[in-house]
Design a protein around this motif. Structure first.
Motif, short mmCIF file in Angstrom:
data_model
loop_
_atom_site.label_atom_id
_atom_site.label_comp_id
_atom_site.label_asym_id
_atom_site.label_seq_id
_atom_site.Cartn_x
_atom_site.Cartn_y
_atom_site.Cartn_z
N LYS A 54 41.80 49.95 51.60
CA LYS A 54 40.51 50.23 50.97
C LYS A 54 40.63 50.17 49.44
O LYS A 54 39.79 49.55 48.77
CB LYS A 54 39.99 51.59 51.41
CG LYS A 54 38.63 51.96 50.84
CD LYS A 54 38.19 53.30 51.37
CE LYS A 54 36.86 53.79 50.88
NZ LYS A 54 36.23 53.15 49.78
N GLU A 55 41.65 50.79 48.90
CA GLU A 55 41.86 50.78 47.45
C GLU A 55 42.06 49.37 46.92
O GLU A 55 41.46 48.99 45.90
CB GLU A 55 43.07 51.64 47.08
CG GLU A 55 42.84 53.13 47.25
CD GLU A 55 44.12 53.94 47.07
OE1 GLU A 55 45.14 53.38 46.60
OE2 GLU A 55 44.09 55.14 47.40
N VAL A 56 42.89 48.58 47.59
CA VAL A 56 43.15 47.20 47.16
C VAL A 56 41.87 46.38 47.19
O VAL A 56 41.57 45.64 46.25
CB VAL A 56 44.25 46.55 48.05
CG1 VAL A 56 44.39 45.08 47.76
CG2 VAL A 56 45.58 47.26 47.85
N ARG A 84 45.84 39.84 46.85
CA ARG A 84 46.68 39.81 45.65
C ARG A 84 47.46 41.12 45.56
O ARG A 84 46.90 42.18 45.36
CB ARG A 84 45.81 39.64 44.41
CG ARG A 84 46.62 39.44 43.18
CD ARG A 84 45.73 38.94 42.06
NE ARG A 84 46.41 39.14 40.81
CZ ARG A 84 45.97 39.94 39.85
NH1 ARG A 84 44.84 40.57 39.99
NH2 ARG A 84 46.67 40.08 38.75
N PHE A 85 48.79 41.02 45.76
CA PHE A 85 49.70 42.16 45.66
C PHE A 85 50.50 42.00 44.37
O PHE A 85 51.45 41.23 44.35
CB PHE A 85 50.72 42.17 46.80
CG PHE A 85 50.16 42.40 48.17
CD1 PHE A 85 49.75 43.65 48.57
CD2 PHE A 85 50.10 41.36 49.08
CE1 PHE A 85 49.27 43.86 49.84
CE2 PHE A 85 49.63 41.57 50.36
CZ PHE A 85 49.21 42.82 50.74
N GLY A 86 50.15 42.67 43.32
CA GLY A 86 50.94 42.62 42.09
C GLY A 86 51.27 41.22 41.65
O GLY A 86 50.46 40.52 41.09
N GLU A 91 47.92 34.51 51.63
CA GLU A 91 46.75 33.95 52.31
C GLU A 91 47.04 33.92 53.80
O GLU A 91 48.10 33.48 54.22
CB GLU A 91 46.45 32.55 51.81
CG GLU A 91 46.00 32.49 50.37
CD GLU A 91 45.72 31.07 49.92
OE1 GLU A 91 44.87 30.41 50.56
OE2 GLU A 91 46.35 30.64 48.95
N ALA A 92 46.06 34.41 54.59
CA ALA A 92 46.23 34.47 56.04
C ALA A 92 44.94 34.07 56.73
O ALA A 92 43.85 34.30 56.22
CB ALA A 92 46.64 35.87 56.47
N LYS A 93 45.07 33.47 57.90
CA LYS A 93 43.93 33.11 58.73
C LYS A 93 43.84 34.12 59.86
O LYS A 93 44.83 34.43 60.53
CB LYS A 93 44.10 31.71 59.30
CG LYS A 93 42.95 31.27 60.18
CD LYS A 93 43.18 29.88 60.74
CE LYS A 93 42.03 29.50 61.66
NZ LYS A 93 42.25 28.18 62.26
N VAL A 94 42.65 34.66 60.10
CA VAL A 94 42.43 35.64 61.16
C VAL A 94 42.38 34.91 62.50
O VAL A 94 41.54 34.03 62.70
CB VAL A 94 41.13 36.44 60.94
CG1 VAL A 94 40.89 37.42 62.07
CG2 VAL A 94 41.16 37.15 59.60
N ILE A 118 53.23 34.93 41.51
CA ILE A 118 52.50 34.74 40.26
C ILE A 118 53.45 35.04 39.12
O ILE A 118 54.12 36.08 39.11
CB ILE A 118 51.29 35.70 40.17
CG1 ILE A 118 50.34 35.49 41.33
CG2 ILE A 118 50.57 35.52 38.85
CD1 ILE A 118 49.24 36.53 41.41
N LYS A 119 53.51 34.15 38.15
CA LYS A 119 54.35 34.39 36.97
C LYS A 119 53.53 35.10 35.92
O LYS A 119 52.33 34.89 35.80
CB LYS A 119 54.86 33.06 36.41
CG LYS A 119 55.79 32.34 37.35
CD LYS A 119 56.29 31.06 36.75
CE LYS A 119 57.20 30.36 37.74
NZ LYS A 119 57.69 29.08 37.22
#
Length: 126
Positions: A54-56, A84-86, A91-94, A118-119
């Motif tokens: 929820k926070e993310v 986006r984690f830090g 990316e994922a498909k349900v 990500i750099k």
């Protein structure tokens, strides 16, 4: 008595067939149901805790099909989720939505499309 037993057997077989049909229909209906984003992330174990999911989402770090998503957004089969984690983007498909699943089967709910690093210095803004 023999006729009664035969009728009883036929009735029970019909009940079993009807019950199996009903279960199949319910399972197929549940397969295409939508689910809240935060719950899906928790059940699929893409994120361990629903409160963290929820926070993310509420910080604007999750997209569904390219659109910014809130924790209450609906997820259905064939949706694409970008998280986006830090310093990485996942990316994922349900593939399916379930109310609950075993830990061993959680990864069957989605297909990992890509995982990109990500750099840069602390792009989170935290």
């Amino acid at each position: 008595m023999k006729v009664y037993n035969e009728i009883y057997t036929v009735v029970n077989e019909e009940k079993s067939i009807k019950m199996a049909s009903a279960v199949f229909i319910l399972e197929s209906m549940c397969y295409n149901m939508s689910m809240r984003l935060d719950k899906f992330l928790k059940v699929s174990r893409l994120i361990k805790r629903r409160t963290v999911a929820k926070e993310v989402a509420d910080k604007g770090r999750i997209k569904i099909n390219g659109k910014l998503a809130k924790s209450s957004s609906d997820v259905t089969t064939n949706d694409f989720i970008e998280i986006r984690f830090g310093n990485k983007i996942v990316e994922a498909k349900v593939l399916e939505t379930k109310e609950f699943t075993r830990k061993e089967d959680a990864d069957k709910m989605y297909q990992l499309v890509s995982e990109t690093r990500i750099k840069g210095d602390n792009e989170d803004g935290d």
